[in-house]
Design an enzyme around this catalytic site. Structure first.
Site, PDB file in Angstrom:
ATOM      1  N   LYS A  80       0.851  -1.191   0.000  1.00 34.25           N
ATOM      2  CA  LYS A  80       0.000   0.000   0.000  1.00 34.25           C
ATOM      3  C   LYS A  80       0.884   1.238   0.000  1.00 34.25           C
ATOM      4  CE  LYS A  80      -4.234   1.290  -0.246  1.00 34.25           C
ATOM      5  NZ  LYS A  80      -5.018   0.868  -1.406  1.00 34.25           N
ATOM      6  N   SER A 109      -8.494  -0.680  -5.231  1.00 30.67           N
ATOM      7  CA  SER A 109      -8.727  -0.306  -3.843  1.00 30.67           C
ATOM      8  C   SER A 109     -10.228  -0.088  -3.620  1.00 30.67           C
ATOM      9  CB  SER A 109      -7.898   0.929  -3.481  1.00 30.67           C
ATOM     10  OG  SER A 109      -7.594   0.916  -2.097  1.00 30.67           O
TER      11      SER A 109
END
Length: 622
Positions: A203, A408
């Protein structure tokens, strides 16, 4: 004296009679003119018939988008601040025009004008390329001409039967890649600490604020994705132009030597590389098009119709009705935000209403969600996922069609569906969560500023950007972030009929191409938007006659009277406050990234931890 007043009264009465008569005459003329305009509009409704041998000019202007962005108010404010309104071409308009032109006897050819094409992702480019190949099956030629070709523009132009370039132009094929701005040293210098809290090794959104360069995990993940996308991109061009496999990569590597061999002439280089079929000035291209089509005596050019005008000739299957039901299309494009959002962004509340509107419409028997989003708010993403779940529970199938990016939060909202169909070039995945709690205690010290006060618990005012971050608060937020990640992977496992551990192995915030996601079980199959519509038709068991298309309804928000008024004022220009203050000096990507930081800090300051968790990939179409 009485006689004088009598004469003045007579004079004023005559003047009033003349003024009132003039007013009545003007009003009558205005009403009469209005009636003539209305009657003329009714009698001349519909486009003027096209002449034979008309060339359809597909001018792809600005960004290729799923829907036009910005409400009338936002467009008006953009112009008032001197930012202008971004030029856009809607993907579905291009596809519909090409489909209609293929069976239109008046259209003899298509000319591709991609000089002004801006942003376009691979999924959108693939859709246009496929539509051009279908058009060519009608036996009508496709030509392309540009002063210069950008990388995206050339991908579309390469589908043409004949590709031409201006003698002083170039075809720019450079590869995929990007540079990010990293803020750590700058933030350290002014005394600000970002405090990024995340779940997911890959991430990478927050690392731009905590590092001065990409991490090894980021380089690994993006290297794999960009490498596969570039390989597919060049292979498609080489196939369309009948070039030797790998020739584009070789030409780029030898660019300095090859360009020197043609004395620095990029147009000749493109011709030698067989990227174009010929070099022509604008007047020479005009004569070629006249010869292939017909001359328009009024314009002294070739007979033509532009994309915007030609849309009036496009015929579709009509809107769904109770007697002839169809498919509802909900477009989810842009960043996902809490609350309300206009076209070009996804609002947790506003987009949820569109899904609910489709669910409650008796004429709509299935929903196709077209996703083109890098994510955003985790809370808003869950609001939308739940609405889609309710739609399925109501007996209406949901099919997700992934566009350029569905990563996402864009993946989160795709999880409650009966089928997920992605393009091979879609950027998806990025199943991970992060949050940020920026503090500026260093800046306070530099300015010799101090804080103090009374609190009944450590949590009261627990997050204050002026003070160092309390470790207890950091641990609390980390637990919340971990919880959201566990929910994300758990929902993904349920949707993909897998287990949280298996999903975690391909999650960790890592992005994938659509093809890679298919291999890892994150999507059902590779296909186009039309494939998603056909899947919805089958799931809803709609009867569509052979050779006909299903009825489609794009579910969009209706404009209010005020918004329609604002839309009519978008030509109004005002002095540029942004330019006057010099706020346009920062690069656009930096402005967007800092805006995200500001929004997360705002949510954190309000103690809304569930809103401070972000599912954003900081990624986009290459």
């Amino acid at each position: 004296m009485k006689s004088l007043f009598s004469k003045l009264g007579w004079l004023f009465s005559k003047a009033w009679w003349l003024l009132d008569g003039t007013r009545r005459a003007l009003m009558n003329l205005f009403v009469l003119l209005l009636i003539v305009i209305v009657v003329t509009a009714v009698m001349t409704r519909g486009p003027k018939p096209l002449a034979d041998k008309t060339t359809l000019v597909l001018k792809l202007d600005g960004n290729l988008v799923e829907q036009f962005s910005g409400s009338p108010r936002e467009q008006l404010m953009a112009q008032a601040q001197g930012r202008g309104v971004p030029r856009q071409t809607r993907l579905r308009d291009v596809l519909a025009a090409l489909e209609q032109a293929a069976r239109d006897d008046q259209i003899s050819a298509v000319l591709l004008d991609v000089d002004e094409l801006g942003g376009a992702g691979l999924a959108g480019l693939h859709e246009v390329a496929a539509a051009l190949q279908r058009f060519k099956k009608s036996g009508k030629p496709v030509l392309a001409y540009a002063d210069s070709y950008s990388q995206r523009g050339y991908f579309i132009a390469a589908q043409a039967d004949e590709v031409y370039l201006h003698p002083m132009g170039m075809a720019m094929l450079e590869g995929f890649g990007r540079w990010r701005t990293y803020y750590k040293d700058a933030l350290d210098r002014i005394g600000v600490t970002a405090h990024v809290i995340k779940a997911g090794t890959y991430k990478s959104f927050g690392e731009t604020y905590t590092a001065n360069g990409p991490s090894p995990a980021t380089l690994e993940s993006e290297g794999l994705v960009y490498g596969e996308l570039w390989t597919g991109f060049t292979a498609a061009i080489e196939a369309a132009r009948k070039l030797e496999a790998g020739s584009i990569a070789k030409d780029i590597e030898a660019l300095p030597q090859r360009l020197a061999a043609v004395k620095g002439d990029p147009a000749q280089l493109a011709l030698q590389a067989k990227l174009v079929d010929g070099l022509k000035t604008r007047d020479q291209m005009r004569e070629l098009l006249i010869g292939k089509g017909a001359k328009d005596e009024q314009s002294k050019s070739f007979r033509q119709v532009g994309l915007g005008d030609y849309l009036a000739y496009v015929k579709d299957a009509g809107a769904p009705t109770k007697l002839q039901p169809g498919i509802g299309i909900v477009v989810a494009e842009g960043e996902i935000v809490d609350g309300e959002a206009g076209p070009g962004r996804i609002g947790g509340d506003s987009t949820a209403r569109l899904i609910r509107k489709a669910r409650e419409d008796e004429a709509i028997k299935a929903v196709v969600l077209r996703v083109n989003s890098p994510g955003g708010s985790a809370f808003a993403s869950e609001i939308l996922r739940r609405e889609l779940e309710l739609t399925r529970q109501a007996g209406k199938p949901v099919v997700v069609s992934m566009g350029d990016v569905a990563a996402s939060g864009g993946y989160w909202i795709s999880m409650s569906s009966d089928a997920v169909i992605a393009d091979a070039g879609t950027v998806t995945g990025s199943i991970g969560v992060f949050g940020m709690l920026p503090t500026a205690e260093g800046l306070m010290d530099k300015l010799s500023l101090h804080t103090g006060g009374v609190r009944t618990t450590w949590l009261a005012g627990g997050y204050d950007a002026r003070r160092p971050l309390d470790p207890r608060l950091q641990a609390t937020v980390q637990a919340s972030i971990d919880h959201v990640y566990a929910r994300f992977t758990g929902l993904a496992a349920q949707a993909r009929k897998s287990t949280p551990d298996k999903i975690d192995a391909v999650a960790q915030g890592r992005i994938w191409t659509g093809a890679q996601a298919k291999e890892r079980g994150l999507v059902d199959r590779i296909g186009s938007f039309d494939d998603a519509v056909q899947a919805a038709v089958q799931l809803a068991k709609l009867e569509v006659k052979a050779g006909e298309k299903p009825r489609l309804a794009y579910v969009e928000r209706d404009l209010s009277r005020r918004e329609r008024l604002l839309a009519s004022l978008t030509d109004v220009m005002a002095p540029s406050l942004v330019q006057a203050l010099g706020l346009d000096a920062l690069p656009a990507p930096a402005v967007e990234e800092l805006a995200t930081l500001r929004e997360l800090a705002k949510q954190s300051a309000q103690g809304r931890w569930e809103r401070a968790a972000a599912v954003h990939c900081l990624c986009g179409a290459p």
